[in-house]
Every structure is written in C-alpha cells, then in structure tokens.
Design a protein around this motif. Structure first.
Motif, PDB file in Angstrom:
ATOM      1  N   PHE A 329      40.887  11.361 -14.491  1.00 23.99           N
ATOM      2  CA  PHE A 329      41.300  11.895 -15.856  1.00 23.99           C
ATOM      3  C   PHE A 329      40.258  12.239 -16.901  1.00 23.99           C
ATOM      4  O   PHE A 329      39.146  11.540 -16.830  1.00 23.99           O
ATOM      5  CB  PHE A 329      42.268  10.952 -16.570  1.00 23.99           C
ATOM      6  N   CYS A 330      40.367  13.292 -17.764  1.00 22.53           N
ATOM      7  CA  CYS A 330      39.580  13.472 -18.532  1.00 22.53           C
ATOM      8  C   CYS A 330      39.481  12.472 -19.795  1.00 22.53           C
ATOM      9  O   CYS A 330      40.543  12.455 -20.393  1.00 22.53           O
ATOM     10  CB  CYS A 330      39.665  15.095 -19.216  1.00 22.53           C
ATOM     11  N   LEU A 331      38.433  11.939 -19.943  1.00 23.76           N
ATOM     12  CA  LEU A 331      38.107  11.074 -21.040  1.00 23.76           C
ATOM     13  C   LEU A 331      38.295  11.670 -22.497  1.00 23.76           C
ATOM     14  O   LEU A 331      38.358  11.297 -23.551  1.00 23.76           O
ATOM     15  CB  LEU A 331      36.751  10.227 -21.274  1.00 23.76           C
ATOM     16  N   ARG A 332      37.901  12.917 -22.788  1.00 19.15           N
ATOM     17  CA  ARG A 332      38.224  13.622 -23.984  1.00 19.15           C
ATOM     18  C   ARG A 332      39.745  13.539 -24.429  1.00 19.15           C
ATOM     19  O   ARG A 332      39.928  13.287 -25.684  1.00 19.15           O
ATOM     20  CB  ARG A 332      37.902  15.155 -23.811  1.00 19.15           C
ATOM     21  N   HIS A 333      40.465  13.643 -23.324  1.00 24.43           N
ATOM     22  CA  HIS A 333      41.983  13.802 -23.780  1.00 24.43           C
ATOM     23  C   HIS A 333      42.366  12.296 -24.047  1.00 24.43           C
ATOM     24  O   HIS A 333      43.278  12.073 -24.904  1.00 24.43           O
ATOM     25  CB  HIS A 333      42.886  14.252 -22.603  1.00 24.43           C
ATOM     26  N   ASN A 335      40.512   9.896 -25.090  1.00 22.22           N
ATOM     27  CA  ASN A 335      40.031   9.564 -26.445  1.00 22.22           C
ATOM     28  C   ASN A 335      40.786   9.995 -27.781  1.00 22.22           C
ATOM     29  O   ASN A 335      41.007   9.744 -28.796  1.00 22.22           O
ATOM     30  CB  ASN A 335      38.520  10.228 -26.688  1.00 22.22           C
ATOM     31  N   GLN A 336      41.335  11.371 -27.418  1.00 21.79           N
ATOM     32  CA  GLN A 336      42.378  11.756 -28.275  1.00 21.79           C
ATOM     33  C   GLN A 336      43.379  11.024 -28.584  1.00 21.79           C
ATOM     34  O   GLN A 336      44.072  10.816 -29.818  1.00 21.79           O
ATOM     35  CB  GLN A 336      42.792  13.337 -28.291  1.00 21.79           C
ATOM     36  N   LEU A 337      43.927  10.681 -27.503  1.00 23.42           N
ATOM     37  CA  LEU A 337      45.079   9.827 -27.502  1.00 23.42           C
ATOM     38  C   LEU A 337      44.808   8.624 -28.260  1.00 23.42           C
ATOM     39  O   LEU A 337      45.883   8.125 -28.966  1.00 23.42           O
ATOM     40  CB  LEU A 337      45.672   9.440 -26.113  1.00 23.42           C
ATOM     41  N   TRP A 338      43.688   7.972 -28.199  1.00 14.81           N
ATOM     42  CA  TRP A 338      43.500   6.618 -28.623  1.00 14.81           C
ATOM     43  C   TRP A 338      43.182   6.896 -30.254  1.00 14.81           C
ATOM     44  O   TRP A 338      43.576   6.039 -30.848  1.00 14.81           O
ATOM     45  CB  TRP A 338      42.103   6.210 -28.021  1.00 14.81           C
ATOM     46  N   SER A 339      42.680   7.880 -30.618  1.00 16.12           N
ATOM     47  CA  SER A 339      42.397   8.262 -31.931  1.00 16.12           C
ATOM     48  C   SER A 339      43.873   8.492 -32.517  1.00 16.12           C
ATOM     49  O   SER A 339      44.030   8.061 -34.011  1.00 16.12           O
ATOM     50  CB  SER A 339      41.648   9.380 -32.157  1.00 16.12           C
ATOM     51  N   ASP A 340      44.699   9.216 -31.967  1.00 16.84           N
ATOM     52  CA  ASP A 340      45.946   9.220 -32.605  1.00 16.84           C
ATOM     53  C   ASP A 340      46.883   7.899 -32.769  1.00 16.84           C
ATOM     54  O   ASP A 340      47.304   7.643 -33.582  1.00 16.84           O
ATOM     55  CB  ASP A 340      47.055  10.344 -31.798  1.00 16.84           C
ATOM     56  N   TYR A 341      46.575   7.049 -31.649  1.00 13.28           N
ATOM     57  CA  TYR A 341      47.168   5.847 -31.837  1.00 13.28           C
ATOM     58  C   TYR A 341      46.713   4.887 -32.892  1.00 13.28           C
ATOM     59  O   TYR A 341      47.359   4.374 -33.729  1.00 13.28           O
ATOM     60  CB  TYR A 341      47.005   5.049 -30.460  1.00 13.28           C
ATOM     61  N   ALA A 342      45.434   4.901 -33.291  1.00 12.77           N
ATOM     62  CA  ALA A 342      44.561   4.012 -34.114  1.00 12.77           C
ATOM     63  C   ALA A 342      45.186   4.705 -35.420  1.00 12.77           C
ATOM     64  O   ALA A 342      45.275   3.719 -36.575  1.00 12.77           O
ATOM     65  CB  ALA A 342      43.243   4.259 -34.073  1.00 12.77           C
ATOM     66  N   CYS A 343      45.305   6.018 -35.567  1.00  7.64           N
ATOM     67  CA  CYS A 343      45.635   6.827 -36.971  1.00  7.64           C
ATOM     68  C   CYS A 343      47.197   6.042 -37.183  1.00  7.64           C
ATOM     69  O   CYS A 343      47.247   5.894 -38.463  1.00  7.64           O
ATOM     70  CB  CYS A 343      45.544   8.093 -37.036  1.00  7.64           C
ATOM     71  N   GLN A 344      47.878   6.066 -36.374  1.00 14.82           N
ATOM     72  CA  GLN A 344      49.147   5.833 -36.655  1.00 14.82           C
ATOM     73  C   GLN A 344      49.348   4.376 -37.053  1.00 14.82           C
ATOM     74  O   GLN A 344      50.129   3.833 -37.861  1.00 14.82           O
ATOM     75  CB  GLN A 344      50.093   5.741 -35.367  1.00 14.82           C
TER      76      GLN A 344
END
Length: 414
Positions: A329-333, A335-344
């Motif tokens: 899996f691509c870590l860029r995607h 990392n984006q999922l992790w950022s969205d989770y942290a923002c929530q």
C-alpha cells in the motif's frame, strides 16, 4: 491578453467559388461591407453570415426575418413600425440553375437611428461568435471566456453576456472537435491508429451485451504501447496503479499503471477507461496489466491505495501473488488517513472545550490517545528508499486495527 482575431484560419475567398461562365455578379467583401442586388452566395449559411456581418459591424442595425423557406429568405429592418419607417429590406432566393443563393431585391439604405451603440446586438448571437472562435479554439482549446467578451467588444463594439460567451465557446468546441458522442465513436479509429503507428501495441475491448446483431457498445478499453511494455524490462520492478476521474459530461474513470526507471522518472505502462472503479473493473484492468506487461517478471511490487476493489481483485490474480509479485500500500494515502483521524480527534476535543465542559473531559486521556495514533509497535520501522518512496516494512498501525499478517507495507527494493 491573448490575441483574438489573428489566429483565425484563412477563410475561403469569395472569388474561389466556381461560378458558371458568363454570369455577371459580385460577392460580399467584408472589407467593403456592402450588399447589392445580384450578389451571389455559395449557400444559405454564407448568405446569413454575410448579412449578419453587414448588420452588426457595418451599419449597426438589427433586422428581423419576415419569411423563411427552403428556397427563400426575406427580412426587414427591426425599426420598421408605425412611428418610425425604415425602408431597408432584403430578399434572397435559391437559384436551381446555378446552385447559388442570390439577392433578388434590396431596399434603400437605413434611414433609422441606431439606438444600440454599446448595447448587446440581438443579431450577434452565439452562432456568429462561435464561427469567429474556430481559429482560436483550434490553437488554444483552453481559451477563457473573459477574453471572448473583451475581444468581441473590441471587434464589434458590443458587450455580450457571460452566458452568450459560454454558449459560443461551447458551440465552437463542438464544431471544431465534435460532440462527446462522436468522440466516443472515433475511439476505435484512434486505437487502430495507435496500433498502426506503434506495432504490437496492445488494445483490449470489453463490450456491453448488444441488443442488435453487428452492433457493439464499448464498456471498457485497455491499451498499452509496445515501447512502454518493452521499457518495463529495464526499469525498477515496481508497478503503481491508481484511478482518475474524467470530468465534464460523462463520469467515467481512467485507470493508470506506471513504473520508475533507473533515473527515477515515471514511465507510463498501461491505461484503461471504465465506467466505475469496482472490483470487476479493477480485476479486468489488472488481469490485462499482468498478462501483457508484468508477465514473465518475478519479484514485482504492486503499489496502490486501499481501495476495496483493488484489494479484492489482486486476491484472484496470480500475476500479483507470491512468488511472482507482492502487493503493498502507498504510505501517502495512509498518512492522509492518519491526518484525517488525528484532526477528528482534536476537533472533538475543541468542540467539547467550547461547550465549557473541560472539567468533564479528560484532556490528558485524549492527548494520550492521539499521541498513540500511528505509533509503530515493537519491531516496526519506516524507511526512505533510494527511489524517494516511503516504505513501511513488517509493521502494522494500531489505529487501522489491521492484523500483522494481513498488513502489507512497501518493502525496500534494490
């Protein structure tokens, strides 16, 4: 500001029209801007365009059509009413013996006063502007609407609306490049041209079930240029796939497969156009990619996002299963999922704090939970390979709740 009228393709001069010998007549010349009796036109469209140019640009008067048939076109000045009488008029008919349209009657010059200076001209419609845009559209399909409005005002002295400019550009694009339906009909010819000038190019079709015999409706199309396929043998054993939306009218998707060469430059491998990103469409694309591109190569790493269709498709395709290939899996995607989770998490904390319930809300507990998001567990680490691709080996993230044996991170490839 881009030039507007200096990009036009050369129009066919009036004298180039073949006229039977012995006929004494004249043609409309935009430089002179004059109409007269016995003036010939090669077709009705040429007649209408000439009259519009004379009315809009030369005399700046509006006209109205009085009578219109297959072989007759009659019009008068729009200011010809009870209080103001303007005797300007024109009558043209089609002559079957010569095959040309001819002005048979022409009234006196305009005697009315122009009241539309600087105001939009009713006869300056989108069809007239579209034909003036053909040369621009051929040279620059991304020509902006604001330039159309400005240059029409410079050319004719009238301010057209944004809607009319948009409709004119849309019509010019249709005349120059055809409709969306005609473009799809030309797709088989385009693929034939690719195969002809690039021998051994792979083209695969998937058609819908035809209701009529000898009629085929394309649903999927896959193509891979032979030079790109041959170049894959000399590139890194990496294949990255992703999908892109085709916007405007039809919401199809383009599936793309690429790789990296020794200079870290992207080499496109294969393309496909499908209706939706589903498990079936991804399976069809990956099967063709494996059969025509990856076939015969071992140790290939397939990199993608976590689209469910890709994950399910690779499970049934032997080309992307060990020992021939691995899926990462691509870590860029990720990392984006992790950022969205942290923002929530932080938004939830901020919302509760704004409601003056800080005492009831354990801030330290929430900070601890956010801090542990994505934290590598024992034996987990992240690496940066020579190709500049973030790689995650032998690891899993707790926030995704993925089992260690099921997680696939990108391995370091030498």
């Amino acid at each position: 500001m881009p030039s507007f009228f200096n990009k036009f393709f050369g129009e066919e001069p009036p004298d180039s029209v073949d006229v039977p010998s012995g006929v004494q007549t004249s043609y409309y010349n935009p430089d002179r801007g004059e109409l007269c009796v016995n003036m010939l036109f090669k077709d009705k469209n040429n007649l209408i365009a000439s009259v519009k140019d004379y009315s809009v640009r030369v005399v700046r008067r509006e006209y109205r059509v009085v009578d219109r048939t297959r072989i007759l076109w009659k019009l008068r000045c729009k200011n010809n009413y009870s209080t103001v009488v303007c005797r300007w008029g024109l009558r043209a008919s089609f002559k079957t013996k010569t095959g040309y349209w001819k002005i048979t009657k022409y009234g006196r010059p305009h005697t009315c006063i122009s009241t539309s200076v600087g105001i939009e001209h009713k006869n300056l419609n989108s069809d007239m502007v579209a034909h003036k845009l053909l040369g621009v559209v051929h040279c620059d399909p991304s020509y902006e609407i604001k330039y159309i409005i400005e240059n029409v005002k410079d050319k004719y002295g009238y301010q057209i609306s944004y809607t009319k400019a948009w409709q004119s550009l849309k019509r010019a694009m249709k005349i120059a490049y055809g409709t969306w339906e005609s473009s799809v009909q030309l797709l088989p010819k385009y693929m034939c041209a690719l195969s002809k000038y690039n021998p051994s190019t792979v083209v695969e079709w998937k058609h819908l079930r035809a209701n009529i015999e000898m009629s085929k409706t394309p649903n999927y199309v896959f193509w891979a240029l032979r030079p790109c396929v041959d170049g894959f043998r000399h590139c890194r054993k990496i294949t990255s796939v992703d999908g892109r939306h085709l916007y405007i009218k039809y919401k199809h998707k383009m599936l793309i497969g690429v790789t990296l060469d020794g200079n870290n430059q992207v080499l496109p491998l294969a393309f496909a156009i499908v209706d939706e990103e589903t498990t079936y469409s991804w399976k069809w694309f990956l099967e063709n990619l494996g059969r025509h591109v990856v076939h015969g190569e071992n140790g290939v790493c397939l990199i993608s996002n976590r689209h469910k269709g890709i994950v399910r498709a690779t499970e049934d395709i032997p080309y992307f299963q060990p020992p021939y290939s691995v899926h990462r899996f691509c870590l860029r995607h990720d990392n984006q999922l992790w950022s969205d989770y942290a923002c929530q998490k932080y938004e939830k904390w901020a919302r509760k704090s704004s409601e003056h319930r800080v005492a009831k809300y354990d801030v330290r507990e929430q900070n601890a939970s956010v801090a542990t998001v994505g934290r590598p567990s024992r034996g987990q680490h992240m690496q940066m390979s020579d190709t500049g691709i973030l790689q995650l080996s032998s690891c899993t993230t707790t926030w995704l709740d993925v089992k260690e044996e099921e997680f696939v991170g990108t391995e370091r490839l030498e």
